[in-house]
Design a protein around this motif. Sequence first.
Motif, PDB file in Angstrom:
ATOM      1  N   ASP A   1       0.930  -1.154   0.109  1.00 28.82           N
ATOM      2  CA  ASP A   1      -0.065   0.027  -0.011  1.00 28.82           C
ATOM      3  C   ASP A   1       0.833   1.203   0.085  1.00 28.82           C
ATOM      4  O   ASP A   1       2.107   1.399  -0.521  1.00 28.82           O
ATOM      5  N   THR A   2       0.694   2.201   0.774  1.00 30.85           N
ATOM      6  CA  THR A   2       1.351   3.477   0.828  1.00 30.85           C
ATOM      7  C   THR A   2       1.162   4.228   2.207  1.00 30.85           C
ATOM      8  O   THR A   2       0.522   3.583   2.961  1.00 30.85           O
ATOM      9  N   CYS A   3       1.776   5.423   2.258  1.00 33.25           N
ATOM     10  CA  CYS A   3       1.510   6.078   3.223  1.00 33.25           C
ATOM     11  C   CYS A   3       0.860   7.399   3.103  1.00 33.25           C
ATOM     12  O   CYS A   3       0.736   7.827   1.940  1.00 33.25           O
ATOM     13  N   HIS A   4       0.644   8.184   4.134  1.00 27.18           N
ATOM     14  CA  HIS A   4      -0.072   9.680   3.958  1.00 27.18           C
ATOM     15  C   HIS A   4       0.285  10.376   5.077  1.00 27.18           C
ATOM     16  O   HIS A   4       0.545   9.720   6.247  1.00 27.18           O
ATOM     17  N   LEU A   5       0.659  11.703   4.939  1.00 27.35           N
ATOM     18  CA  LEU A   5       0.702  12.804   6.008  1.00 27.35           C
ATOM     19  C   LEU A   5       0.282  13.920   5.988  1.00 27.35           C
ATOM     20  O   LEU A   5       0.169  14.691   4.630  1.00 27.35           O
ATOM     21  N   ASP A   6      -0.103  14.682   7.030  1.00 28.75           N
ATOM     22  CA  ASP A   6      -0.531  16.070   6.885  1.00 28.75           C
ATOM     23  C   ASP A   6      -0.116  16.907   7.987  1.00 28.75           C
ATOM     24  O   ASP A   6      -0.249  16.073   9.205  1.00 28.75           O
ATOM     25  N   VAL A   7       0.459  18.260   7.708  1.00 31.27           N
ATOM     26  CA  VAL A   7       0.605  19.080   9.032  1.00 31.27           C
ATOM     27  C   VAL A   7       0.181  20.293   8.832  1.00 31.27           C
ATOM     28  O   VAL A   7       0.114  20.866   7.549  1.00 31.27           O
ATOM     29  N   VAL A   8      -0.170  21.072   9.712  1.00 38.95           N
ATOM     30  CA  VAL A   8      -0.204  22.439   9.804  1.00 38.95           C
ATOM     31  C   VAL A   8       0.361  23.067  11.066  1.00 38.95           C
ATOM     32  O   VAL A   8       0.382  22.628  11.990  1.00 38.95           O
ATOM     33  N   ASP A   9       0.995  24.405  11.060  1.00 38.83           N
ATOM     34  CA  ASP A   9       1.444  24.803  11.971  1.00 38.83           C
ATOM     35  C   ASP A   9       0.909  26.053  12.403  1.00 38.83           C
ATOM     36  O   ASP A   9      -0.174  26.757  11.516  1.00 38.83           O
ATOM     37  N   GLN A  10       1.287  26.832  13.502  1.00 38.41           N
ATOM     38  CA  GLN A  10       0.461  27.754  14.113  1.00 38.41           C
ATOM     39  C   GLN A  10       0.769  29.219  13.054  1.00 38.41           C
ATOM     40  O   GLN A  10      -0.080  30.081  13.276  1.00 38.41           O
ATOM     41  N   ASN A  11       1.682  29.274  12.272  1.00 37.15           N
ATOM     42  CA  ASN A  11       1.764  30.183  11.271  1.00 37.15           C
ATOM     43  C   ASN A  11       1.242  30.042  10.021  1.00 37.15           C
ATOM     44  O   ASN A  11       1.439  30.918   9.029  1.00 37.15           O
ATOM     45  N   GLY A  12       0.484  28.963  10.123  1.00 37.21           N
ATOM     46  CA  GLY A  12      -0.616  28.868   8.727  1.00 37.21           C
ATOM     47  C   GLY A  12       0.165  27.992   7.623  1.00 37.21           C
ATOM     48  O   GLY A  12      -0.649  27.531   6.363  1.00 37.21           O
ATOM     49  N   MET A  13       1.279  27.309   7.517  1.00 33.71           N
ATOM     50  CA  MET A  13       1.885  26.707   6.568  1.00 33.71           C
ATOM     51  C   MET A  13       0.811  25.466   6.807  1.00 33.71           C
ATOM     52  O   MET A  13       0.938  24.703   8.006  1.00 33.71           O
ATOM     53  N   MET A  14       0.777  24.575   5.478  1.00 33.65           N
ATOM     54  CA  MET A  14      -0.107  23.553   5.624  1.00 33.65           C
ATOM     55  C   MET A  14       0.634  22.654   4.548  1.00 33.65           C
ATOM     56  O   MET A  14       0.806  23.160   3.216  1.00 33.65           O
ATOM     57  N   ILE A  15       0.699  21.189   4.875  1.00 27.25           N
ATOM     58  CA  ILE A  15       1.250  20.239   3.917  1.00 27.25           C
ATOM     59  C   ILE A  15       0.302  19.123   3.812  1.00 27.25           C
ATOM     60  O   ILE A  15      -0.122  18.448   4.774  1.00 27.25           O
ATOM     61  N   SER A  16       0.380  18.501   2.596  1.00 30.20           N
ATOM     62  CA  SER A  16      -0.291  17.234   2.203  1.00 30.20           C
ATOM     63  C   SER A  16       0.674  16.445   1.622  1.00 30.20           C
ATOM     64  O   SER A  16       0.936  16.888   0.426  1.00 30.20           O
ATOM     65  N   ALA A  17       1.073  15.327   1.927  1.00 34.35           N
ATOM     66  CA  ALA A  17       1.960  14.335   1.103  1.00 34.35           C
ATOM     67  C   ALA A  17       1.501  12.938   1.165  1.00 34.35           C
ATOM     68  O   ALA A  17       1.161  12.408   2.008  1.00 34.35           O
ATOM     69  N   THR A  18       1.919  12.335  -0.132  1.00 35.70           N
ATOM     70  CA  THR A  18       1.663  10.940  -0.163  1.00 35.70           C
ATOM     71  C   THR A  18       2.911  10.113  -0.274  1.00 35.70           C
ATOM     72  O   THR A  18       2.893   9.753  -1.807  1.00 35.70           O
ATOM     73  N   PRO A  19       3.779   9.846   0.281  1.00 36.50           N
ATOM     74  CA  PRO A  19       5.080   9.178   0.007  1.00 36.50           C
ATOM     75  C   PRO A  19       4.659   7.741  -0.188  1.00 36.50           C
ATOM     76  O   PRO A  19       3.891   7.026   0.585  1.00 36.50           O
ATOM     77  N   SER A  20       5.453   6.996  -1.056  1.00 39.66           N
ATOM     78  CA  SER A  20       5.158   5.801  -1.356  1.00 39.66           C
ATOM     79  C   SER A  20       6.358   5.076  -2.182  1.00 39.66           C
ATOM     80  O   SER A  20       7.443   5.686  -2.535  1.00 39.66           O
ATOM     81  N   GLY A  21       6.244   3.991  -2.593  1.00 45.61           N
ATOM     82  CA  GLY A  21       7.308   3.214  -3.479  1.00 45.61           C
ATOM     83  C   GLY A  21       8.541   2.822  -2.521  1.00 45.61           C
ATOM     84  O   GLY A  21       8.704   3.200  -1.437  1.00 45.61           O
ATOM     85  N   GLY A  22       9.149   1.968  -3.315  1.00 44.04           N
ATOM     86  CA  GLY A  22      10.354   1.213  -2.493  1.00 44.04           C
ATOM     87  C   GLY A  22       9.943   0.482  -1.563  1.00 44.04           C
ATOM     88  O   GLY A  22      10.852   0.028  -0.370  1.00 44.04           O
ATOM     89  N   TRP A  23       8.708  -0.246  -1.810  1.00 42.82           N
ATOM     90  CA  TRP A  23       8.223  -1.400  -0.858  1.00 42.82           C
ATOM     91  C   TRP A  23       9.295  -2.448  -0.970  1.00 42.82           C
ATOM     92  O   TRP A  23       9.696  -3.143  -1.922  1.00 42.82           O
ATOM     93  N   PHE A  24       9.595  -3.342   0.432  1.00 43.23           N
ATOM     94  CA  PHE A  24      10.300  -4.434   0.191  1.00 43.23           C
ATOM     95  C   PHE A  24       9.832  -5.512  -0.365  1.00 43.23           C
ATOM     96  O   PHE A  24      10.657  -6.593  -1.059  1.00 43.23           O
ATOM     97  N   GLN A  25       8.721  -5.593  -0.644  1.00 45.19           N
ATOM     98  CA  GLN A  25       7.942  -6.598  -1.325  1.00 45.19           C
ATOM     99  C   GLN A  25       8.198  -6.665  -2.931  1.00 45.19           C
ATOM    100  O   GLN A  25       8.083  -7.729  -3.510  1.00 45.19           O
ATOM    101  N   SER A  26       8.543  -5.392  -3.564  1.00 45.54           N
ATOM    102  CA  SER A  26       8.529  -5.182  -4.846  1.00 45.54           C
ATOM    103  C   SER A  26       9.782  -5.041  -5.385  1.00 45.54           C
ATOM    104  O   SER A  26      10.129  -5.341  -6.875  1.00 45.54           O
ATOM    105  N   SER A  27      10.995  -5.150  -4.765  1.00 44.85           N
ATOM    106  CA  SER A  27      12.211  -4.947  -5.235  1.00 44.85           C
ATOM    107  C   SER A  27      13.327  -4.910  -4.450  1.00 44.85           C
ATOM    108  O   SER A  27      13.110  -4.995  -3.154  1.00 44.85           O
ATOM    109  N   PRO A  28      14.305  -5.843  -4.835  1.00 42.07           N
ATOM    110  CA  PRO A  28      15.490  -6.411  -3.764  1.00 42.07           C
ATOM    111  C   PRO A  28      16.192  -5.007  -3.255  1.00 42.07           C
ATOM    112  O   PRO A  28      16.435  -3.902  -3.677  1.00 42.07           O
ATOM    113  N   THR A  29      16.465  -5.275  -1.951  1.00 49.87           N
ATOM    114  CA  THR A  29      17.181  -4.424  -1.192  1.00 49.87           C
ATOM    115  C   THR A  29      18.487  -4.152  -1.858  1.00 49.87           C
ATOM    116  O   THR A  29      19.311  -5.067  -2.032  1.00 49.87           O
TER     117      THR A  29
END
Length: 592
Positions: free
Chosen positions: A402-430
């Motif tokens: 599957d993949t991941c997700h994260l969201d952040v907002v700070d008191q100064n108004g900066m807001m971020i949405s990100a969906t990092p993924s890929g590089g799963w150990f099941q799909s590619s050799p280390t």
Amino acid sequence: MLTTRPELVGDFGMVASTHWLASSTGMSVLERGGNAADAAAAAAFVLQVVEPHLNGPGGDAPILLWDDNANAVSVICGQGVAPQAATIGRFDELGLDLVPGTGLLPAVVPGAFGAWTLLVERWGSWTLRDVLEPAVHLAEAGHPLLRRVSAALGTVEEMFRRDWPTSAATWLPDGKVPAPGVRFRNPVLAETYRRVVAEAEARTTERAGQLAAARDVWYRGFVAEAIGDFCANNEIMDTSGRPHRGLLTAQDLADWEPAVEEPTTFQYGDYTVAKTGPWGQGPVFLQQLALLAQTDLADTEHLSADWVHTITEASKLAFADREAWYGDPRFVDVPLADLLDPAYNVERARLIGAKASMDNVPGRPGGRTPVMPTRWSTPDGSRPAAGAGEPTIAPNGDTRGDTCHLDVVDQNGMMISATPSGGWFQSSPTIPGLGFCLSMRGQMFWLEEGLPNSLQPGKRPRTTLTPSFALRDGKPWMAFGTPGGDMQDQWTLHFFLNVMHGGQNLQEAIDAPDFHSLHMASSFYPRTAEPGRLLVEERLGAQAIAELQRRGHDVSVVDPWSLGRVSAVARDGGWLKAGSNPRGAQGYAAGR
């Protein structure tokens, strides 16, 4: 409505993600004076360590950012491109008509490190050493292994031993699958990050300069060299049933840089929704809104059969257009303006009938003729596990990631949405000496000429990774997203509509019964479709489910808490808010 956890409300900062250690890391950064960019990057690097079955340092990371100083949403493209040697002709020579889902052939340039370091360089305030410290600590000292990680390793144990010995060396300590809850370490990855920091700091004492130097070390130094050598000198078994060398080279990494772009947006009532460009599937969220704006959804009973049917049928139309028109706009002309035009969507919305459609019908934006892949097949009788996200199907055929997700907002108004993924150990050799795997995002390319998403050297695959941002009355309001491959822009749409039309708060909208269609062609190997199939959580209710079946949907009723992984943060009425997903029992939000 009784929720699984409270909607968090405060005025200092909020972090929500798919793992409690990432959320707590991000919040600790805010507490120590970092801003949302610092917190998001630190949390993302932690996700690479604690959710290695879902993402890794060799993966991808599209990021949406609101900065009050710029008064605009920016897109950071952390989606790497196809190698220069990756051509349809090369795959023809190998006797392949699909890009494999595993191994080395689907590898693209790993974009995550470039995206996160660029975010901190331009918008952050911390040093690279400080941002990486939590991830380095967890990789070196260890973290409690998730049950799902142990289970995923169990499905690939035999394959690791037989075909991918470098993966066995990293992920099977003491020669066996580690049990859930054990202290799991990845000291090789910790050392990789320590070396990157040391080499960057040796070049300059200036904070931003160190972050730029770190990218240079990663993409033109020892990391790129190790990746290029491994791909060139190892034949790796993949889902084709044959071993292949990789096509990715150190020069491919050296030629790549993360990009900052403008978002694609759509106005829906008082809300402006921002997504990536059509190199990702993000605009399909906007197309669904454009179609639903032409229906009576706003007056439809929330979570009724009518509600689910209308949204599902709009999704089928929008995703058909995704397949016909979306691709890297540096290579193909994507008619976004026409796809989002009200007149176009008035005509398209007329195709939403009282019965479930079994057709795959792209439109003709601006009078253009759509070109679809010839492959729109159904599975061979086996069906993916209900609620499965991005499939990373191993050679034994039964592993899903599957993949991941994260969201952040700070008191100064900066807001971020990100969906990092890929590089799963099941799909590619280390990769030995680095402690991480490569992204197999290249499996999303079609090996047919003339399609928007046809394989070409240097081209971005049309990723399913799709963070979301919404403004209300022109002001920044909400950052949100989810794991889930092709389902991401269904689950997040449902969440958004739950808030907007259902009148729910963030946590209520996340907890609400969910559903999704498998009608569209999968973006992942083996690229199958299941026309008319609709998965619904049991909590939707017997009456609604029966009515959906009567309307012709091929309904599969799944566990009550199994679909969706949405998290969100918001700025609302002078407060900061957050919600996280109880499904999977590991996502959490933190804030005050």
